[in-house]
Design a protein around this motif. Structure first.
Motif, mmCIF file in Angstrom:
data_model
loop_
_atom_site.group_PDB
_atom_site.id
_atom_site.type_symbol
_atom_site.label_atom_id
_atom_site.label_comp_id
_atom_site.label_asym_id
_atom_site.label_seq_id
_atom_site.Cartn_x
_atom_site.Cartn_y
_atom_site.Cartn_z
ATOM 1 N N LYS A 489 0.857 -1.185 0.000
ATOM 2 C CA LYS A 489 0.000 0.000 0.000
ATOM 3 C C LYS A 489 0.892 1.234 0.000
ATOM 4 C CE LYS A 489 -0.731 0.235 4.937
ATOM 5 N NZ LYS A 489 -1.698 0.338 6.009
ATOM 6 N N ARG A 490 0.272 2.382 -0.272
ATOM 7 C CA ARG A 490 1.072 3.592 -0.436
ATOM 8 C C ARG A 490 0.512 4.691 0.463
ATOM 9 N NH1 ARG A 490 0.602 4.187 -6.137
ATOM 10 N NH2 ARG A 490 -1.457 4.866 -5.580
ATOM 11 N N GLU A 491 1.394 5.450 1.060
ATOM 12 C CA GLU A 491 0.977 6.644 1.802
ATOM 13 C C GLU A 491 1.939 7.750 1.466
ATOM 14 O OE1 GLU A 491 0.549 5.999 6.040
ATOM 15 O OE2 GLU A 491 -0.858 4.360 5.662
ATOM 16 N N GLU A 492 1.437 8.869 1.022
ATOM 17 C CA GLU A 492 2.258 10.028 0.642
ATOM 18 C C GLU A 492 3.430 9.631 -0.253
ATOM 19 O OE1 GLU A 492 3.048 10.939 4.600
ATOM 20 O OE2 GLU A 492 1.323 12.250 4.843
ATOM 21 N N GLY A 493 3.138 8.796 -1.218
ATOM 22 C CA GLY A 493 4.172 8.405 -2.185
ATOM 23 C C GLY A 493 5.116 7.325 -1.693
ATOM 24 N N MET A 494 4.969 6.926 -0.406
ATOM 25 C CA MET A 494 5.859 5.886 0.126
ATOM 26 C C MET A 494 5.129 4.543 0.147
ATOM 27 S SD MET A 494 7.509 7.974 3.287
ATOM 28 C CE MET A 494 9.061 7.144 3.459
ATOM 29 N N TYR A 495 5.879 3.497 -0.169
ATOM 30 C CA TYR A 495 5.276 2.165 -0.269
ATOM 31 C C TYR A 495 5.581 1.333 0.963
ATOM 32 C CZ TYR A 495 4.164 3.063 -5.119
ATOM 33 O OH TYR A 495 3.634 3.592 -6.261
ATOM 34 N N ARG A 496 4.536 0.650 1.411
ATOM 35 C CA ARG A 496 4.737 -0.349 2.467
ATOM 36 C C ARG A 496 4.459 -1.721 1.855
ATOM 37 N NH1 ARG A 496 2.205 -0.819 8.460
ATOM 38 N NH2 ARG A 496 3.230 -2.753 8.906
ATOM 39 N N ILE A 497 5.440 -2.583 1.945
ATOM 40 C CA ILE A 497 5.281 -3.910 1.348
ATOM 41 C C ILE A 497 4.620 -4.803 2.390
ATOM 42 C CG2 ILE A 497 6.469 -5.825 0.186
ATOM 43 C CD1 ILE A 497 6.936 -2.971 -1.098
ATOM 44 N N ILE A 498 3.504 -5.433 2.010
ATOM 45 C CA ILE A 498 2.782 -6.251 2.981
ATOM 46 C C ILE A 498 3.302 -7.688 2.944
ATOM 47 C CG2 ILE A 498 0.468 -6.938 3.781
ATOM 48 C CD1 ILE A 498 0.217 -4.004 3.300
ATOM 49 N N GLY A 499 3.596 -8.183 1.763
ATOM 50 C CA GLY A 499 4.090 -9.566 1.656
ATOM 51 C C GLY A 499 3.583 -10.189 0.375
ATOM 52 N N ARG A 500 3.929 -11.454 0.183
ATOM 53 C CA ARG A 500 3.588 -12.128 -1.064
ATOM 54 C C ARG A 500 2.081 -12.362 -1.161
ATOM 55 N NH1 ARG A 500 7.801 -12.429 -4.690
ATOM 56 N NH2 ARG A 500 6.418 -13.874 -5.746
#
Ligand code: PRX
Length: 631
Positions: A489-500
Motif C-alpha cells: 500500500k502507499r501513503e504520501e508516495g511511500m510504499y509499504r510492502i505487505i508480503g507475497r
C-alpha cells in the motif's frame, strides 16, 4: 545535475521527473558513466507482451572492466575487498584493486584452459570466501554465465540447478566453515555430480584442508591451477543483451526458475542504485551481510560496490558465532560506514538482548539498510536506536531477484523515513498498485498488487530455457505490467510492502514455493498428501507449517517427523525444514479436489474465528479436526 550521484532530496525529485518524462535520455546519461567498448545505438526497445526487453542495443562492454580495470590507473592501490573469516582468530585478507584484477584474470585463464568460453554456464557452490567473488568475476571476464547456488542447498537441489542450465563446470571448495560447524561441501558436490553429465571440470579451493575424494581429469585444485598462469586476460567483448548470470529463485509453481540477467542493463542499474541508496563516498567501508548465493550478494557485495570503486567487506561466518556481538565487532574493527542486513538477523539479535551491542561504538555508521522481507516496527526501532544510535538513516530496500537491483528505498540521509515503509521508488522506476480488476489504485492507504509499468535496465529478460514461464508468471496477470507477486500500500508516495500474494513463503528472507516444499514432503513414503502454508514467526518473519495426510496404518509421530524433515533436507536443504508439522486426518478440499489453502493459513495463524465461506468444501467437518490438532 549528475543523476548517477544524487546528493539532495531536490535532486532526487528532479531526477525522478526527468526519468519519467524522458527515460531514454535519463538512462543514456547514467550509462555514459561507465566505460563501453562500443557505444549502444538504441537505448531501449520494449514490449511487455513478449516480453521482449533490450537496453543499450549494440553496445559492447565487459562488466569486469568496469568493476576493475577502470579503477586501476587512479585507484589500483585502494582496497577493493576486505574478507573477514569465520574464525576471528584467523587473519583477515585485504585485496587492492590491482590484486583483485590479477586474481580474477588468473582464475579466468584457468577457466579458459579448461575450454570454458563465452556463453558456457558455470555453477558456483562455495562458502563466503574471496575465491567466490573472484570466481564470479572470472566467469564474467570470459563471458561465461555464472549460476551461483547457495551452499546451504542440498546435493539434489544443486543437481537440479546444474542440469537445468547444463553447466559445464562447478567451482567449489573442499570444506567450509559456518559458525561452529565445519561442513563437507565437496562431498555434496560429488554427490550432486553423479547425475550431471554436462560437468567436465570442478575447480576446488582449499579451505579447510580436509581429505576429499578426487575425480582425476575432472577435479583441479584452484591454488595449483592459478600458480603458473598469466594474469593477463583480455575482457571478452559482450553485447549489452548477452547473458551475465542465471540465478535460481522459487516461484509459486513448479521447480525453481533460472532468472536471467544481461550484461549492459544489469551493470548500469547495479552501480547506479548502489551509489545512491547507500550514498557511498570514496574511502567509505561498506558491508553487506548477505550471502553471494542470493541476489543481494551479487548486486550489493560484488557488482554494485566494485562498479563504484568501493571497499566491500565480505564475511564468511554467522552473526552469532563465537558470540552474538560478531556483527558489531566487525563494524568497529573495520570502521564500517554502510551496513546492510536482513530483518531476520536484526530480530534474532534483538531477541538475544542489548548486552551484545552495548560497548561497541558503531560510530562510523552513516547508513544502515534492510532487505529481503518486511521489517516490523519493533525491529526497525531497535535497529534505529541500538545500531544507528538514532543518528543513521535506515534504508529499507525493496527489490527482488528478478528486478536485479533496489527498486523502492530511501536514499541514505536524503529521504524522509517512515518505519515499516520501504519508501519511494528510485528515479527510473514506476511502480503502481493494481486492484484485482487491473485498475490502478490512486488513493492512499489501499492495499493492492504491486506492479511496475515501465521497464528498467536490470529487469529479468527471461527464465532460462522457458520464456513462456517468464511471460506467464510476470507479464500475464496484468496486461502491460510487470507483476511482482507482492501486495503493498502507499501513503504520501511511500510504499509499504505487505508480503507475497502468491504461494511463495518468505522464510528469513529466503523464498520458497509451497509446491516445492510439498513435493519434497510427498517424496516421503509415509505421506499421501501435504499442504504447506506460511505463518507469522517472531524471528523468521514467516515459518513453514506443514499439514500432512499419512498412508493408512499406525505411525509413530517421531518417525513421521524425521522422515518428512529428511525428505525436505534431502531435496532442498536445511533452510526449508518445516517449523511445524501437523498430521491431519484429511485436508480441506473443494468438491473439485482443490485444497483450500486460505483455511489452512487461518488455522496455522491461529485465527480460526471466521473461516469465511466454507460451503464449497467436500467435507466441512475436516476443519474442526484440523483446529483440534493444531500444534
Ligand atoms: O516479498 C518481497 C520480499 O522478498 C521478495 C524477493 O525475494 P528475493 O527474490 O529472494 O530477493 C530478496 C532480496 C532482494 C519480494 O518479492 N522483500 C524483499 N525486500 C523487501 C521485501 N519485503 C518487504 N520489504 C523489503 N524491503
Amino acid at each position: 545535475m549528475n543523476p548517477f550521484e544524487i546528493t539532495t532530496y531536490k535532486e532526487y525529485q528532479d531526477s525522478y521527473e526527468n526519468a519519467k518524462n524522458n527515460p531514454e535520455r535519463f538512462w543514456d546519461d547514467i550509462a555514459s558513466h561507465y566505460s563501453w567498448q562500443k557505444k549502444w545505438s538504441k537505448t531501449l526497445n520494449w514490449d511487455f507482451k513478449g516480453p521482449k526487453i533490450s537496453w543499450f542495443e549494440d553496445g559492447k562492454l565487459n562488466i569486469t572492466e568496469n568493476c576493475l580495470d577502470r579503477h586501476l590507473k587512479k585507484n589500483g592501490e585502494s582496497t577493493a575487498l576486505i574478507w573477514e573469516p569465520n574464525n576471528p582468530k584467523e587473519p583477515e585478507l585485504r585485496m587492492s584493486y590491482y590484486e583483485l584484477h590479477s586474481a580474477v584474470c588468473r582464475f579466468a585463464n584457468v577457466l579458459k584452459s579448461r575450454g570454458i568460453k563465452k556463453g558456457d554456464r558455470v555453477a558456483i557452490y562455495m562458502p563466503m570466501i574471496p575465491e567466490l567473488t573472484i570466481g564470479v568475476l572470472a566467469c564474467a571476464r570470459i563471458g561465461a554465465i555464472h549460476s551461483v547456488v547457495f551452499a546451504g542447498f542440498s546435493s539434489q537441489a544443486l543437481t537440479d540447478r546444474i542440469n537445468d542450465s547444463t553447466c559445464c563446470a562447478v567451482l567449489t571448495s573442499d570444506g567450509m566453515y559456518r559458525g561452529a560447524k565445519n561442513l563437507a561441501i565437496k562431498t555434496t558436490v560429488d554427490e550432486a555430480l553423479k547425475s550431471c553429465p554436462s560437468v567436465k571440470t570442478v575447480v576446488v579451493v582449499k579451505r579447510d584442508n580436509r581429505n576429499i575424494q578426487w575425480t582425476h581429469g575432472r577435479d583441479i585444485w584452484h591454488h595449483e591451477a592459478v600458480e603458473n598462469i598469466s594474469d593477463f586476460c583480455p575482457a571478452e567483448a559482450m553485447d549489452s543483451e548477452d547473458v551475465l548470470f542465471i540465478l535460481y529463485t522459487s516461484g509459486s509453481t513448479g521447480k525453481p526458475k533460472g532468472v536471467v540477467h544481461t550484461c549492459g542493463g544489469y551493470m548500469v542499474y547495479a552501480g547506479y542504485s548502489f551509489k545512491n541508496v547507500f550514498q557511498y563516498k570514496a574511502g567509505d567501508i561498506y558491508w553487506c551481510t548477505a550471502d553471494v548465493g542470493w541476489v543481494t550478494g551479487h548486486s550489493y557485495i560484488i557488482y554494485g560496490p566494485l562498479l563504484n570503486c568501493a571497499t566491500t567487506l565480505m564475511f564468511e561466518g554467522i552473526p552469532t558465532w563465537p558470540t552474538a556481538s560478531r556483527f558489531w565487532e566487525i563494524c568497529d574493527k573495520y570502521s564500517v560506514n554502510q551496513f546492510y542486513t536482513a530483518p531476520t538477523a536484526i530480530r534474532s539479535l534483538m531477541a538475544l538482548g542489548n548486552k551484545w551491542v552495548e560497548g561497541f561504538s558503531l560510530k562510523n555508521l552513516k547508513v544502515i539498510g534492510s532487505v529481503g522481507e518486511p521489517i516490523n516496527k519493533e525491529a526497525w526501532d531497535w535497529y534505529d536506536k541500538m545500531i544507528g544510535k538514532s543518528n543513521c538513516p535506515i534504508v529499507d530496500t525493496w527489490w527482488q531477484t528478478e528486478t536485479g537491483g533496489i527498486m523502492i528505498s530511501g536514499l541514505g540521509n536524503l529521504s524522509e523515513q517512515k518505519p515499516t515503509f520501504a519508501g519511494k521508488p528510485l528515479p527510473g522506476i514506476e511502480p503502481v498498485l493494481l486492484d484485482i480488476n487491473g485498475r490502478e489504485i490512486l488513493d492512499d492507504g489501499i492495499e493492492g498488487h504491486l506492479c511496475v509499468k515501465f521497464p528498467w535496465p536490470s529487469m529479468l529478460r527471461t527464465i532460462y530455457g522457458n520464456h513462456q514461464r517468464c511471460k506467464d508468471v510476470y507479464f500475464s496477470n496484468y496486461d502491460g505490467y510487470y507483476f511482482t507477486g507482492d501486495g503493498a500500500k502507499r501513503e504520501e508516495g511511500m510504499y509499504r510492502i505487505i508480503g507475497r500474494v502468491d504461494d511463495v513463503i518468505n522464510v528469513s528472507g529466503h523464498r520458497f514455493g509451497t509446491a516445492e516444499i510439498e513435493n519434497a514432503i510427498n517424496s516421503s513414503t509415509l505421506v499421501t498428501e501435504s499442504a504447506v502454508v506460511g505463518y507469522p514467526h517472531a524471528i523468521k518473519g514467516q515459518g513453514i507449517y506443514a499439514f500432512i495426510s499419512l498412508e493408512a496404518g499406525d505411525h509413530n509421530e517421531i518417525d513421521v517427523n524425521n522422515s518428512i524433515i529428511s525428505a525436505v533436507v534431502g531435496s532442498i536443504g536445511h533452510i526449508a525444514k518445516p517449523d511445524i508439522i501437523q498430521i491431519a486426518p484429511g485436508l480441506p478440499k473443494t468438491r473439485s479436489g482443490k485444497i483450500m489453502r486460505r483455511i489452512l493459513r487461518k488455522i496455522a495463524e491461529g485465527n480460526t474465528k471466521d473461516m469465511g465461506d466454507t460451503s464449497t468444501l467436500l467435507d466441512p467437518s475436516v476443519i474442526d479436526s484440523l483446529i483440534k490438532g493444531k500444534k
